[in-house]
Design a protein around this motif. Sequence first.
Motif, PDB file in Angstrom:
ATOM      1  N   PHE A 205      13.643  65.246  44.273  1.00  0.00           N
ATOM      2  CA  PHE A 205      14.693  65.193  43.254  1.00  0.00           C
ATOM      3  C   PHE A 205      15.220  63.777  43.096  1.00  0.00           C
ATOM      4  O   PHE A 205      15.440  63.299  41.977  1.00  0.00           O
ATOM      5  CB  PHE A 205      15.829  66.147  43.605  1.00  0.00           C
ATOM      6  CG  PHE A 205      16.958  66.102  42.627  1.00  0.00           C
ATOM      7  CD1 PHE A 205      16.826  66.701  41.378  1.00  0.00           C
ATOM      8  CD2 PHE A 205      18.140  65.454  42.937  1.00  0.00           C
ATOM      9  CE1 PHE A 205      17.862  66.653  40.461  1.00  0.00           C
ATOM     10  CE2 PHE A 205      19.178  65.407  42.028  1.00  0.00           C
ATOM     11  CZ  PHE A 205      19.041  66.009  40.783  1.00  0.00           C
ATOM     12  N   SER A 206      15.421  63.097  44.204  1.00  0.00           N
ATOM     13  CA  SER A 206      15.910  61.721  44.164  1.00  0.00           C
ATOM     14  C   SER A 206      14.935  60.825  43.401  1.00  0.00           C
ATOM     15  O   SER A 206      15.342  59.986  42.597  1.00  0.00           O
ATOM     16  CB  SER A 206      16.118  61.208  45.576  1.00  0.00           C
ATOM     17  OG  SER A 206      16.515  59.864  45.554  1.00  0.00           O
ATOM     18  N   HIS A 207      13.659  61.003  43.653  1.00  0.00           N
ATOM     19  CA  HIS A 207      12.625  60.218  42.963  1.00  0.00           C
ATOM     20  C   HIS A 207      12.664  60.512  41.459  1.00  0.00           C
ATOM     21  O   HIS A 207      12.634  59.592  40.629  1.00  0.00           O
ATOM     22  CB  HIS A 207      11.249  60.540  43.541  1.00  0.00           C
ATOM     23  CG  HIS A 207      10.136  59.809  42.885  1.00  0.00           C
ATOM     24  ND1 HIS A 207       9.956  58.457  43.014  1.00  0.00           N
ATOM     25  CD2 HIS A 207       9.143  60.252  42.078  1.00  0.00           C
ATOM     26  CE1 HIS A 207       8.906  58.090  42.304  1.00  0.00           C
ATOM     27  NE2 HIS A 207       8.387  59.164  41.733  1.00  0.00           N
ATOM     28  N   LEU A 208      12.758  61.771  41.107  1.00  0.00           N
ATOM     29  CA  LEU A 208      12.813  62.176  39.709  1.00  0.00           C
ATOM     30  C   LEU A 208      14.072  61.645  39.039  1.00  0.00           C
ATOM     31  O   LEU A 208      14.034  61.143  37.901  1.00  0.00           O
ATOM     32  CB  LEU A 208      12.766  63.699  39.602  1.00  0.00           C
ATOM     33  CG  LEU A 208      12.722  64.285  38.199  1.00  0.00           C
ATOM     34  CD1 LEU A 208      11.430  63.880  37.510  1.00  0.00           C
ATOM     35  CD2 LEU A 208      12.829  65.798  38.269  1.00  0.00           C
ATOM     36  N   GLN A 209      15.171  61.713  39.735  1.00  0.00           N
ATOM     37  CA  GLN A 209      16.444  61.249  39.198  1.00  0.00           C
ATOM     38  C   GLN A 209      16.411  59.734  38.973  1.00  0.00           C
ATOM     39  O   GLN A 209      16.890  59.245  37.948  1.00  0.00           O
ATOM     40  CB  GLN A 209      17.575  61.621  40.153  1.00  0.00           C
ATOM     41  CG  GLN A 209      18.950  61.410  39.586  1.00  0.00           C
ATOM     42  CD  GLN A 209      20.026  61.896  40.546  1.00  0.00           C
ATOM     43  OE1 GLN A 209      19.817  61.918  41.756  1.00  0.00           O
ATOM     44  NE2 GLN A 209      21.172  62.268  40.014  1.00  0.00           N
ATOM     45  N   SER A 210      15.831  58.981  39.897  1.00  0.00           N
ATOM     46  CA  SER A 210      15.770  57.532  39.721  1.00  0.00           C
ATOM     47  C   SER A 210      14.866  57.167  38.543  1.00  0.00           C
ATOM     48  O   SER A 210      15.149  56.215  37.814  1.00  0.00           O
ATOM     49  CB  SER A 210      15.303  56.839  41.007  1.00  0.00           C
ATOM     50  OG  SER A 210      13.989  57.222  41.327  1.00  0.00           O
ATOM     51  N   GLN A 211      13.792  57.907  38.320  1.00  0.00           N
ATOM     52  CA  GLN A 211      12.943  57.673  37.159  1.00  0.00           C
ATOM     53  C   GLN A 211      13.723  57.929  35.867  1.00  0.00           C
ATOM     54  O   GLN A 211      13.612  57.183  34.898  1.00  0.00           O
ATOM     55  CB  GLN A 211      11.711  58.581  37.187  1.00  0.00           C
ATOM     56  CG  GLN A 211      10.668  58.181  38.195  1.00  0.00           C
ATOM     57  CD  GLN A 211       9.493  59.153  38.196  1.00  0.00           C
ATOM     58  OE1 GLN A 211       9.629  60.306  37.791  1.00  0.00           O
ATOM     59  NE2 GLN A 211       8.348  58.676  38.649  1.00  0.00           N
TER      60      GLN A 211
ATOM     61  N   PHE B 272      17.003  57.708  35.381  1.00  0.00           N
ATOM     62  CA  PHE B 272      17.974  56.643  35.144  1.00  0.00           C
ATOM     63  C   PHE B 272      17.286  55.336  34.759  1.00  0.00           C
ATOM     64  O   PHE B 272      17.808  54.577  33.943  1.00  0.00           O
ATOM     65  CB  PHE B 272      18.880  56.447  36.361  1.00  0.00           C
ATOM     66  CG  PHE B 272      19.889  57.548  36.518  1.00  0.00           C
ATOM     67  CD1 PHE B 272      20.736  57.893  35.478  1.00  0.00           C
ATOM     68  CD2 PHE B 272      19.990  58.255  37.704  1.00  0.00           C
ATOM     69  CE1 PHE B 272      21.668  58.909  35.612  1.00  0.00           C
ATOM     70  CE2 PHE B 272      20.926  59.271  37.847  1.00  0.00           C
ATOM     71  CZ  PHE B 272      21.766  59.603  36.800  1.00  0.00           C
ATOM     72  N   ALA B 273      16.121  55.059  35.321  1.00  0.00           N
ATOM     73  CA  ALA B 273      15.383  53.856  34.949  1.00  0.00           C
ATOM     74  C   ALA B 273      14.968  53.927  33.482  1.00  0.00           C
ATOM     75  O   ALA B 273      15.033  52.937  32.750  1.00  0.00           O
ATOM     76  CB  ALA B 273      14.153  53.685  35.838  1.00  0.00           C
ATOM     77  N   ARG B 274      14.547  55.111  33.038  1.00  0.00           N
ATOM     78  CA  ARG B 274      14.163  55.286  31.640  1.00  0.00           C
ATOM     79  C   ARG B 274      15.370  55.071  30.737  1.00  0.00           C
ATOM     80  O   ARG B 274      15.285  54.429  29.704  1.00  0.00           O
ATOM     81  CB  ARG B 274      13.587  56.682  31.406  1.00  0.00           C
ATOM     82  CG  ARG B 274      13.152  56.912  29.973  1.00  0.00           C
ATOM     83  CD  ARG B 274      12.709  58.365  29.750  1.00  0.00           C
ATOM     84  NE  ARG B 274      12.345  58.614  28.389  1.00  0.00           N
ATOM     85  CZ  ARG B 274      13.194  58.822  27.387  1.00  0.00           C
ATOM     86  NH1 ARG B 274      14.483  58.793  27.622  1.00  0.00           N
ATOM     87  NH2 ARG B 274      12.768  59.045  26.167  1.00  0.00           N
ATOM     88  N   GLY B 275      16.507  55.602  31.140  1.00  0.00           N
ATOM     89  CA  GLY B 275      17.734  55.424  30.357  1.00  0.00           C
ATOM     90  C   GLY B 275      18.115  53.962  30.230  1.00  0.00           C
ATOM     91  O   GLY B 275      18.510  53.503  29.159  1.00  0.00           O
ATOM     92  N   SER B 276      17.971  53.213  31.300  1.00  0.00           N
ATOM     93  CA  SER B 276      18.281  51.786  31.266  1.00  0.00           C
ATOM     94  C   SER B 276      17.326  51.046  30.334  1.00  0.00           C
ATOM     95  O   SER B 276      17.736  50.157  29.585  1.00  0.00           O
ATOM     96  CB  SER B 276      18.186  51.180  32.665  1.00  0.00           C
ATOM     97  OG  SER B 276      19.147  51.763  33.512  1.00  0.00           O
TER      98      SER B 276
END
Length: 72
Positions: A14-20, A22-26
């Motif tokens: 989940f953490s890996h998916l969540q960081s992806q 947020f990276a996409r949002g940025s």
Amino acid sequence: MSVNKSREHAQAAFSHLQSQFFARGSAVEEMDHVIRSRDEKTSRLREARLAKEEQDRISASTAPAVKTRKRA
């Protein structure tokens, strides 16, 4: 697998998916900023060009005609 191992594995995924996410949002925000900046600059340049063309038209219409001499 024990419950703790399963939970740790799920949290890591989940953490890996969540960081992806947020990276996409940025990245999307950065692209939007670049596009917005480019559009604003294009508008400013267009306005400046149109103002200069108008000024050139005005000065050309008020300037006296230049006479050319014919050579014999």
